[in-house]
Design a protein around this motif. Structure first.
Motif, PDB file in Angstrom:
ATOM      1  N   SER A 148       0.805  -1.214   0.000  1.00 62.40           N
ATOM      2  CA  SER A 148       0.000   0.000   0.000  1.00 62.40           C
ATOM      3  C   SER A 148       0.832   1.254   0.000  1.00 62.40           C
ATOM      4  N   SER A 149       2.008   1.219   0.641  1.00 61.07           N
ATOM      5  CA  SER A 149       2.833   2.421   0.661  1.00 61.07           C
ATOM      6  C   SER A 149       3.589   2.607  -0.641  1.00 61.07           C
ATOM      7  N   SER A 170      -3.908  14.352   4.295  1.00 61.23           N
ATOM      8  CA  SER A 170      -4.743  13.774   3.239  1.00 61.23           C
ATOM      9  C   SER A 170      -5.556  12.586   3.740  1.00 61.23           C
ATOM     10  N   ASP A 171      -5.566  12.383   5.065  1.00 57.82           N
ATOM     11  CA  ASP A 171      -6.338  11.316   5.701  1.00 57.82           C
ATOM     12  C   ASP A 171      -5.858   9.930   5.266  1.00 57.82           C
ATOM     13  N   LYS A 172      -4.549   9.793   5.066  1.00 62.38           N
ATOM     14  CA  LYS A 172      -3.956   8.505   4.713  1.00 62.38           C
ATOM     15  C   LYS A 172      -3.198   7.960   5.929  1.00 62.38           C
ATOM     16  N   GLU A 223      -3.291   5.048   7.518  1.00 62.15           N
ATOM     17  CA  GLU A 223      -2.732   3.704   7.408  1.00 62.15           C
ATOM     18  C   GLU A 223      -1.439   3.708   6.603  1.00 62.15           C
ATOM     19  N   VAL A 224      -1.434   4.476   5.509  1.00 53.52           N
ATOM     20  CA  VAL A 224      -0.230   4.552   4.673  1.00 53.52           C
ATOM     21  C   VAL A 224       0.908   5.189   5.456  1.00 53.52           C
ATOM     22  N   LEU A 284       0.648  12.927   4.283  1.00 54.32           N
ATOM     23  CA  LEU A 284      -0.243  11.770   4.266  1.00 54.32           C
ATOM     24  C   LEU A 284      -1.346  11.907   5.317  1.00 54.32           C
ATOM     25  N   LYS A 325       2.241  13.641  -4.227  1.00 55.22           N
ATOM     26  CA  LYS A 325       2.718  12.307  -3.830  1.00 55.22           C
ATOM     27  C   LYS A 325       3.811  11.823  -4.777  1.00 55.22           C
TER      28      LYS A 325
END
Length: 714
Positions: free
Chosen positions: A4-5, A394-396, A398-399, A391, A365
């Protein structure tokens, strides 16, 4: 690395390659030092001299083997090693256009045009803003072009359109434009395709702008006026001539309109060129070079000034034309690709542009991934920390969480790097825990910190802890309100003596939020003598502020400061800063403290912060308690023998050590001149009422006063 990353860290710290890739010990003797030089270059991939030595040796062996008509298998192995060498170097430093060109020439000699063009195609994909590489690539395509081959013509146009989209606005892009115009003129002179190119070209502020305008004036009257001037502008001219349509204009009127219209464009272009020239004339390095990296770094301010000018002139209320500023950023990043500040400036510019959120996220990104994965050294951590913030914004979550775990593993000295990057590692730990503080329920976050700290000291007590354990795990997404067991099981194995103080301070801050003062003091009483806290500034700063500002417990504050001044391993400037805080608290409350507490600090502060270990008693006590030479003496490893240094004479030993190194820190001087009949010694006092004259001083070791210092050899 988790999928995912999507990050593959390309670093200046890499493990050595396997023997079959590096040209290991099994190479034939006629290959000279190729195997050895390949291994050296792979171990230190930032040293361009080692790469140059490798490729010089490859060229020498190639020449020798070609002259002696070597075996086919020998040449195949030699060619394979050469290709792998180019691939390794350009994977680490893709902006080295000189080596892309050398590789394409090598492929041309080895396999012909097609293979050479493939290398150049890869080069322009890896370095899309290099005029030099695009020029070579398009030259190669044009040279293989067969006239009237429509498919090949469409392909060349497709490629050069991309080249112009990325680099057409480059002030020095005239070699690219010349190659494209030459190709189109070879097909048909003054064609509609050429016209479209010139209509863009005359508006771009390029170094060769005047030459292109002159070329355009030689052909533009061969075209209809409606093909040259946009309808809106043309209607304006028609109204000025009191006509209803451009079709009713005379030939002379059309000619006047065309001349006037494009002269205005030319004048505007000329002004832009003049304004840009003040910056363009200062740019001395346009290509990346490890050989001249010092000069490139010294000239980076010229690029920054240019970028500031373009950003200030850009209209952020509209996104129109932002590609031109992007083009300048990409130009600047070719020679300065290792400079994290330029990348951050690029991100800041993209952040301010009016774009749809999804489009903006993708652009930013991509910039972060390019800079982190391919260019900016691991020792520069600011860029990576900003990426985490991006990140999170941007509400990421988990990443960001997975990314930080990857960073921690990378920096913690695992087999991937074999180098421990302390500062970057600690920052990554802190960033990770900050994410958890926001993503978790507060009670769960507190319990997690408590478990991490307790687990660390429990392991220390029960067995010898391995600092850099590795953990094999499969990441599970972070979920609101809890941390998956995978993370909890992994992080303890990645903590060490440098990171546990970070976790501890965050834990203490959580106790403070809960007003659990008893818990804070119990933690201090239990752990303040631990080695891991002796060099932690944040740990001792927390307790000084806790006792001094929050509780105003001067007795405890004095005890904390005494320990700081005599037992810790903090830098002197950190100790001095804590003494300043202590002094300010005592001084501000002097009336309340005068009768009940020791206020000698008010008088002794200058001594307590003195750089002299003779005057500053707490300094030489602290140094004595933490000096490795004295520890060796106490443990029987020194020259004096076992147990010769007790606690009582540590300070005498450290002062004697300072004395022997006077003027030459770290250099031991065997003897220095001393007076043997000092008049201030007990029993030798001189009476001021008797006429006796004191004797002249008697010295020892005078003959050694001017002897040269014996510096250690390296």
């Amino acid at each position: 690395m988790s999928s995912s990353s999507q990050l593959v860290f390309r670093s200046d710290i890499e493990s050595s390659p396997p023997a079959e890739v590096s040209g290991g010990p099994g190479l034939p003797s006629e290959f000279g030092r190729i195997g050895e030089l390949t291994i050296e270059a792979r171990k230190d991939p930032n040293d361009i001299r080692k790469w140059e030595s490798l490729f010089n040796e490859l060229e020498r062996v190639h020449a020798e083997q070609s002259a002696t008509v070597a075996k086919k298998s020998t040449m195949e192995l030699l060619n394979q090693l050469t290709i792998k060498g180019y691939d390794a170097l350009l994977s680490r430093f893709p902006n080295l256009s000189e080596y892309w060109k050398k590789w394409s020439i090598f492929e041309y000699k080895l396999r012909g045009n097609k293979s050479s063009i493939e290398i150049l195609e890869t080069a322009v994909e890896k370095v899309p803003y290099s005029i030099e590489l695009w020029q070579d690539y398009l030259n190669a395509l044009v040279l293989t072009y067969e006239k009237n081959d429509d498919e090949q013509k469409r392909f060349i146009r497709y490629r050069y359109e991309k080249a112009l989209r990325l680099n057409g606005y480059n002030f020095n892009s005239h070699p690219l434009w010349d190659r494209i115009l030459e190709f189109e003129n070879s097909i048909e002179e003054a064609s509609e395709v050429s016209l479209k190119l010139y209509l863009k070209l005359v508006r771009y502020p390029l170094y060769e702008y005047a030459r292109y305008y002159k070329q355009f004036t030689n052909i533009y009257k061969k075209f209809k006026i409606k093909d040259l001037i946009p309808e809106k502008d043309l209607n304006h001219y028609v109204s000025q001539y009191n006509q209803k349509s451009y079709e009713t204009l005379s030939i002379i009127e059309k000619s006047q309109i065309i001349d006037d219209y494009f002269q205005k464009i030319h004048n505007n272009t000329q002004q832009e060129v003049s304004s840009k020239w003040q910056f363009e004339s200062t740019l001395t390095f346009h290509e990346f070079s490890l050989t001249y990296m010092g000069e490139i770094n010294a000239a980076v301010d010229n690029w920054v000034n240019y970028l500031n000018y373009e950003i200030k002139a850009f209209d952020f209320s509209s996104k129109d034309g932002y590609e031109h500023v992007v083009s300048l950023f990409e130009r600047a990043l070719i020679p300065n690709c290792l400079d994290g500040k330029i990348w951050l400036k690029y991100v800041a510019f993209l952040n301010k542009i009016k774009l749809a959120e999804a489009e903006k996220f993708g652009l930013i990104k991509e910039v972060y991934n390019r800079s982190i994965n391919n260019f900016v050294p691991l020792t520069e951590n600011d860029l990576r920390s900003f990426y985490v913030k991006f990140l999170l914004k941007s509400d990421k979550v988990e990443v960001a969480n997975e990314y930080l775990f990857d960073l921690i593993k990378l920096f913690s000295g695992t087999k991937n790097t074999k180098v421990y990057l302390k500062s970057q590692y600690i920052v990554s730990i802190r960033d990770l825990l900050n994410i958890w503080s926001k993503a978790l329920d507060q009670s769960e976050y507190f319990n997690t910190l408590e478990k991490l700290v307790n687990n660390y000291f429990t392991e220390q007590e029960s067995k010898s802890r391995k600092v850099h354990n590795e953990s094999t795990d499969v990441y599970i997404p972070l979920k609101k309100g809890r941390i998956d067991k995978v993370y909890l099981n992994t992080l303890p194995n990645l903590l060490n003596d440098d990171s546990i103080p970070v976790v501890s301070v965050l834990y203490l801050q959580e106790l403070l939020k809960r007003k659990n003062f008893l818990g804070i003091r119990r933690f201090f009483n239990k752990h303040h003598t631990e080695e891991v806290y002796k060099s932690s500034i944040s740990f001792w700063k927390f307790y000084v502020e806790f006792e001094g500002f929050i509780n105003f417990n001067i007795t405890n504050l004095n005890a904390v400061m005494k320990h700081v001044k005599t037992e810790t391993q903090l830098p002197k400037n950190a100790v001095d800063a804590l003494i300043d805080i202590h002094y300010d608290i005592v001084n501000a409350n002097l009336v309340d403290l005068y009768d009940t507490h020791d206020t000698s600090l008010l008088i002794q502060k200058d001594l307590e912060t003195s750089d002299s270990p003779v005057q500053n008693s707490s300094l030489h006590t602290r140094l004595a308690n933490n000096n490795y030479i004295i520890r060796e003496v106490e443990e029987g490893k020194g020259s004096r023998g076992k147990n010769s240094a007790s606690t009582s004479n540590r300070e005498d030993l450290i002062l004697k050590s300072f004395k022997s190194q006077n003027g030459h820190p770290g250099i031991i001087i065997e003897a220095r001149p001393e007076i043997t009949n000092r008049i201030m010694n007990p029993g030798n006092w001189i009476s001021l009422v008797k006429p006796d004259v004191p004797p002249f001083p008697v010295f020892k070791n005078v003959e050694k006063a001017n002897m040269p210092v014996n510096y250690p050899t390296i």
